[in-house]
Design an enzyme around this catalytic site. Structure first.
Site, PDB file in Angstrom:
ATOM      1  N   LYS A 182       5.965  38.627  25.434  1.00  0.00           N
ATOM      2  CA  LYS A 182       5.477  39.778  24.670  1.00  0.00           C
ATOM      3  C   LYS A 182       3.959  39.825  24.852  1.00  0.00           C
ATOM      4  O   LYS A 182       3.258  38.865  24.534  1.00  0.00           O
ATOM      5  CB  LYS A 182       5.859  39.592  23.200  1.00  0.00           C
ATOM      6  CG  LYS A 182       5.397  40.690  22.275  1.00  0.00           C
ATOM      7  CD  LYS A 182       5.823  40.380  20.841  1.00  0.00           C
ATOM      8  CE  LYS A 182       4.993  41.134  19.846  1.00  0.00           C
ATOM      9  NZ  LYS A 182       5.183  40.631  18.473  1.00  0.00           N
ATOM     10  N   LYS A 228       7.973  50.825   9.733  1.00  0.00           N
ATOM     11  CA  LYS A 228       9.171  50.073   9.340  1.00  0.00           C
ATOM     12  C   LYS A 228       8.862  49.233   8.103  1.00  0.00           C
ATOM     13  O   LYS A 228       7.803  48.601   8.026  1.00  0.00           O
ATOM     14  CB  LYS A 228       9.604  49.178  10.500  1.00  0.00           C
ATOM     15  CG  LYS A 228      10.987  48.606  10.305  1.00  0.00           C
ATOM     16  CD  LYS A 228      11.425  47.827  11.530  1.00  0.00           C
ATOM     17  CE  LYS A 228      12.292  48.680  12.425  1.00  0.00           C
ATOM     18  NZ  LYS A 228      12.855  47.949  13.550  1.00  0.00           N
ATOM     19  N   GLU A 286       7.181  52.125  26.036  1.00  0.00           N
ATOM     20  CA  GLU A 286       6.835  50.688  26.048  1.00  0.00           C
ATOM     21  C   GLU A 286       7.997  49.821  26.524  1.00  0.00           C
ATOM     22  O   GLU A 286       9.151  50.263  26.566  1.00  0.00           O
ATOM     23  CB  GLU A 286       6.378  50.235  24.657  1.00  0.00           C
ATOM     24  CG  GLU A 286       7.443  50.411  23.578  1.00  0.00           C
ATOM     25  CD  GLU A 286       7.239  49.496  22.366  1.00  0.00           C
ATOM     26  OE1 GLU A 286       7.054  48.286  22.551  1.00  0.00           O
ATOM     27  OE2 GLU A 286       7.298  50.009  21.231  1.00  0.00           O
TER      28      GLU A 286
HETATM   29  N1  PSU Z   1       8.736  47.820  15.554  1.00  0.00           N
HETATM   30  C1  PSU Z   1       9.987  48.207  15.914  1.00  0.00           C
HETATM   31  N2  PSU Z   1      10.442  47.886  17.157  1.00  0.00           N
HETATM   32  C2  PSU Z   1       9.673  47.199  18.052  1.00  0.00           C
HETATM   33  C3  PSU Z   1       8.335  46.822  17.674  1.00  0.00           C
HETATM   34  C4  PSU Z   1       7.919  47.148  16.420  1.00  0.00           C
HETATM   35  O1  PSU Z   1      10.699  48.810  15.123  1.00  0.00           O
HETATM   36  O2  PSU Z   1      10.138  46.927  19.159  1.00  0.00           O
HETATM   37  C5  PSU Z   1       7.461  46.097  18.662  1.00  0.00           C
HETATM   38  C6  PSU Z   1       6.455  47.053  19.325  1.00  0.00           C
HETATM   39  O3  PSU Z   1       6.313  46.674  20.678  1.00  0.00           O
HETATM   40  C7  PSU Z   1       5.167  46.770  18.568  1.00  0.00           C
HETATM   41  C8  PSU Z   1       5.305  45.288  18.321  1.00  0.00           C
HETATM   42  O4  PSU Z   1       4.009  47.074  19.295  1.00  0.00           O
HETATM   43  O5  PSU Z   1       6.687  45.125  17.986  1.00  0.00           O
HETATM   44  C9  PSU Z   1       4.394  44.790  17.201  1.00  0.00           C
HETATM   45  O6  PSU Z   1       4.348  43.410  17.208  1.00  0.00           O
HETATM   46  P1  PSU Z   1       3.228  42.656  16.341  1.00  0.00           P
HETATM   47  O7  PSU Z   1       3.584  42.964  14.913  1.00  0.00           O
HETATM   48  O8  PSU Z   1       3.379  41.208  16.680  1.00  0.00           O
HETATM   49  O9  PSU Z   1       1.910  43.244  16.731  1.00  0.00           O
END
Ligand code: PSU
Ligand code: MN
Length: 305
Positions: free
Chosen positions: A88, A161, A26
């Site tokens: 994003k 996480k 990604e």
């Molecule tokens: N968790 C991490 N590193 C990241 C992300 C999540 O430890 O870079 C990023 C990934 O791209 C994931 C996104 O898809 O954050 C999720 O964002 P949201 O919670 O807004 O969906």
């Protein structure tokens, strides 16, 4: 029609045509997940790690409205330097970025979508989005989970996480029929640390066993992804207390500053990283490399089936 939106790097296209193993990566982890220049260094090392294993890396992003499957080192450098200035881009955002001819950093959800369009089945990253703490009032549930329910891509990550609610994330995935596989572990890893209070659905000890389950799932036409949770290597695992303290502080600050929506995850990632200093960044780099190795091994097994 699909073809006209996609730019598949010739090397990746050749690998796909020949049935060779390809691993998707990604771009939001580059732009929003780590600071420059470590983000670029990591992205390049991850790609090399996949090559060394005998698979082809395909970093995914949107550039000038084109869906890019396989970035050049120059393009990776560009995303890393731009950082959070790049949009994003999750599922909801893709058509608007494309129609406006803009650049977009793909999240786990949108990377899965683009990987599936190109025919890539395995994707390695650091952490996935999930159900946020306090979601019972904020309703903040990452679109990544819904994508895992629908799109046929296996996502290798270091677990969930703990900026997120691990228990609620597990429940949501169960409801959506998304299996969580522990690689050589019964416990759901918590990104920076190897253990948590939660279990995985299925423990598998070899890449071959994981590939067998993926193959069975998709051959039967059971749509959707699989979470493959790969614990951070022991040597880089961090004590839970240190991380938990930083996360509690970051969550408090986010609430005070009224941070929500798509800003929430990048804000928390950046604050936790600042508060824990270089250790957590190094851990983050190492777990991504570890996931790239496993992703390549699974892709290789799957390609042979
Ligand atoms: N968790 C991490 N590193 C990241 C992300 C999540 O430890 O870079 C990023 C990934 O791209 C994931 C996104 O898809 O954050 C999720 O964002 P949201 O919670 O807004 O969906
Ligand atoms: Mn969210």
């Amino acid at each position: 029609m699909l073809i006209s939106f996609l730019d598949v790097h010739p090397e990746v296209q050749q690998a796909l045509d020949q049935g060779l193993p390809v691993v998707a990566l990604e771009s939001t982890i580059i732009s929003h997940g780590m600071p420059y220049p470590q983000n670029v260094e990591t992205a390049l090392t991850v790609a090399q790690t996949i090559r060394d294993k005998g698979a082809i890396p395909a970093t995914i992003a949107i550039i000038g409205g084109r869906l890019k499957i396989g970035l050049t080192p120059e393009e990776i450098e560009y995303f890393g330097k731009q950082g959070v200035a790049v949009t994003k881009t999750s599922r909801r955002d893709i058509p608007f970025i494309v129609a406006s001819g803009l650049d977009g950093a793909t999240t786990v959800a949108s990377t899965m979508i683009l990987a599936a369009m190109a025919g890539i089945r395995v994707f390695a990253t650091g952490g996935i989005g999930g159900v946020h703490r306090g979601a019972e009032t904020s309703f903040d549930i990452s679109a990544d989970l819904q994508e895992l329910a629908n799109t046929d891509v296996a996502v290798v990550c270091a677990g969930i996480k703990s900026i997120l609610d691990l228990g609620l994330t597990r429940e949501y995935l169960e409801t959506q029929g998304v299996p969580v596989v522990g690689y050589q572990t019964d416990q759901l890893p918590a990104f920076y640390s190897r253990e948590s209070d939660f279990e995985v659905d299925y423990r598998r000890d070899t890449p071959e066993q994981i590939a067998q389950a993926l193959n069975a799932k998709w051959r039967m036409g059971l749509k959707g992804g699989v979470v493959i949770a790969n614990p951070i290597p022991e040597a880089y695992s961090m004590p839970r207390e240190a991380i938990d303290q930083a996360i509690a502080q970051a969550l408090g600050e986010a609430e005070k500053q009224g941070i929500g929506g798509k800003q929430s995850t990048p804000f928390l990632l950046a604050r936790v990283s600042e508060l824990t200093g270089g250790d957590s960044l190094n851990a983050n780099v190492q777990l991504v490399l570890n996931n790239a190795r496993l992703g390549a091994d699974i892709a290789i097994e799957l390609a042979g089936m």
